[in-house]
Design an enzyme around this catalytic site. Structure first.
Site, PDB file in Angstrom:
ATOM      1  N   GLY A  46       5.778   4.812  10.109  1.00 20.19           N
ATOM      2  CA  GLY A  46       6.954   3.934  10.164  1.00 20.19           C
ATOM      3  C   GLY A  46       6.527   2.534  10.534  1.00 20.19           C
ATOM      4  O   GLY A  46       5.427   2.330  11.051  1.00 20.19           O
ATOM      5  N   GLN A  51       7.190  -5.934  13.671  1.00 21.07           N
ATOM      6  CA  GLN A  51       5.760  -5.629  13.859  1.00 21.07           C
ATOM      7  C   GLN A  51       4.879  -6.478  12.947  1.00 21.07           C
ATOM      8  O   GLN A  51       3.670  -6.588  13.186  1.00 21.07           O
ATOM      9  CB  GLN A  51       5.475  -4.137  13.632  1.00 21.07           C
ATOM     10  CG  GLN A  51       6.089  -3.246  14.729  1.00 21.07           C
ATOM     11  CD  GLN A  51       5.789  -1.789  14.503  1.00 21.07           C
ATOM     12  OE1 GLN A  51       6.482  -1.120  13.741  1.00 21.07           O
ATOM     13  NE2 GLN A  51       4.747  -1.291  15.134  1.00 21.07           N
ATOM     14  N   LEU A 114       1.720   1.449  16.102  1.00 19.74           N
ATOM     15  CA  LEU A 114       0.714   0.557  15.516  1.00 19.74           C
ATOM     16  C   LEU A 114       0.563  -0.730  16.338  1.00 19.74           C
ATOM     17  O   LEU A 114      -0.470  -1.389  16.242  1.00 19.74           O
ATOM     18  CB  LEU A 114       1.080   0.228  14.062  1.00 19.74           C
ATOM     19  CG  LEU A 114       1.071   1.450  13.132  1.00 19.74           C
ATOM     20  CD1 LEU A 114       1.610   1.079  11.756  1.00 19.74           C
ATOM     21  CD2 LEU A 114      -0.331   2.041  13.020  1.00 19.74           C
ATOM     22  N   HIS A 155      12.325   5.548  17.360  1.00 20.96           N
ATOM     23  CA  HIS A 155      11.190   4.687  17.745  1.00 20.96           C
ATOM     24  C   HIS A 155      11.300   3.341  17.016  1.00 20.96           C
ATOM     25  O   HIS A 155      11.124   2.276  17.632  1.00 20.96           O
ATOM     26  CB  HIS A 155       9.884   5.427  17.386  1.00 20.96           C
ATOM     27  CG  HIS A 155       8.623   4.633  17.529  1.00 20.96           C
ATOM     28  ND1 HIS A 155       7.616   4.978  18.402  1.00 20.96           N
ATOM     29  CD2 HIS A 155       8.178   3.521  16.878  1.00 20.96           C
ATOM     30  CE1 HIS A 155       6.619   4.103  18.295  1.00 20.96           C
ATOM     31  NE2 HIS A 155       6.937   3.211  17.372  1.00 20.96           N
TER      32      HIS A 155
HETATM   33  O1  GNR Z   1       2.615   5.854  12.954  1.00 19.60           O
HETATM   34  C1  GNR Z   1       3.401   6.112  13.858  1.00 19.60           C
HETATM   35  N1  GNR Z   1       3.455   7.374  14.333  1.00 19.60           N
HETATM   36  C2  GNR Z   1       4.459   7.840  15.183  1.00 19.60           C
HETATM   37  C3  GNR Z   1       4.270   9.069  15.815  1.00 19.60           C
HETATM   38  C4  GNR Z   1       5.244   9.576  16.651  1.00 19.60           C
HETATM   39  C5  GNR Z   1       6.397   8.863  16.879  1.00 19.60           C
HETATM   40  C6  GNR Z   1       6.578   7.632  16.286  1.00 19.60           C
HETATM   41  C7  GNR Z   1       5.624   7.121  15.441  1.00 19.60           C
HETATM   42  S1  GNR Z   1       5.886   5.579  14.652  1.00 19.60           S
HETATM   43  C8  GNR Z   1       4.235   5.038  14.441  1.00 19.60           C
HETATM   44  C9  GNR Z   1       4.192   3.751  13.626  1.00 19.60           C
HETATM   45  C10 GNR Z   1       4.891   2.650  14.390  1.00 19.60           C
HETATM   46  O2  GNR Z   1       4.389   2.056  15.302  1.00 19.60           O
HETATM   47  N2  GNR Z   1       6.124   2.387  14.053  1.00 19.60           N
HETATM   48  O3  GNR Z   1       6.818   1.457  14.726  1.00 19.60           O
HETATM   49 NI    NI Z   2       5.967   1.470  16.746  1.00 22.36          NI
END
Ligand code: GNR
Ligand code: NI
Length: 187
Positions: A46, A51, A114, A155
């Site tokens: 995601g 970001q 990330l 998230h």
């Molecule tokens: O890649 C991502 N993995 C993830 C794993 C568990 C819960 C949320 C995430 S989102 C994250 C990518 C990201 O930072 N999205 O904002």
């Molecule tokens: Ni994130």
């Protein structure tokens, strides 16, 4: 299309409250294309626009990025059989998303971000919810979310409010996570 730079803590821009999208134009499409390319390259499941430094209420999610080792898919159209590479991509775009009906029941996932690289921690969130959102044409939708999708969209929604997953941890655990990240960067 272009891969954009992902902001990392402690960049103050990650604390921005993002603005609603009001214009559904080519600039928005280009932003979303670049967000997908950036997310797949990272890789992540995601990404929120902030970001990549754009304070707009735009999210992309793909829980099933391409698996190059997946067996090819055999299909048949009009009596013609053929195979093509398994593209398991399931790209989703959410513009101006709003969470409604969060469940009282919580689910715990080990989350990463990330923007907080190489740090992982358990976070409790409502196990299911509904999401109202717009697509790239501005059309309105509503959809039920569960499992990893429910966690991931919550998230991402947090990013639109300037909140990171580490903000859900105790102050001690958050400080430990940020210290660990500083150490990893120094090494
Ligand atoms: O890649 C991502 N993995 C993830 C794993 C568990 C819960 C949320 C995430 S989102 C994250 C990518 C990201 O930072 N999205 O904002
Ligand atoms: Ni994130």
């Amino acid at each position: 299309m272009a891969i954009r730079e992902i902001l990392e803590v402690p960049d103050p821009r990650l604390k921005t409250v993002s603005e609603p999208v009001t214009v559904f134009d080519d600039e928005l499409r280009t932003l979303v294309e670049d967000m997908f390319e950036t997310m797949y390259d990272a890789p992540g499941i995601g990404l929120a626009a902030i970001q990549v430094g754009v304070p707009k209420r735009v999210l992309v999610i793909d829980l099933q990025p391409d698996d190059p080792d997946a067996p090819p898919i055999e299909c048949e159209h009009n009596g013609h059989k053929h195979t093509h590479p398994a593209t398991r991509k399931e790209p989703r775009v959410f513009v101006n998303p709003v969470i409604v009906d969060p469940a009282e029941e919580l689910a715990t996932y080990q989350e990463g971000c990330l923007s907080v690289p190489e740090i992982y921690a358990d976070v409790d969130r409502p196990a299911t919810c509904r999401v109202k959102y717009q697509d790239l044409d501005g059309n309105h939708h509503e959809e039920a979310m569960e499992g990893l999708m429910a966690t991931c969209i919550q998230h991402e929604m947090d990013h639109l409010e300037g909140i990171l997953f580490i903000d859900h941890l105790s102050r001690l655990k958050r400080q430990m996570a940020l210290k660990k990240l500083q150490k990893l960067r120094a090494a």
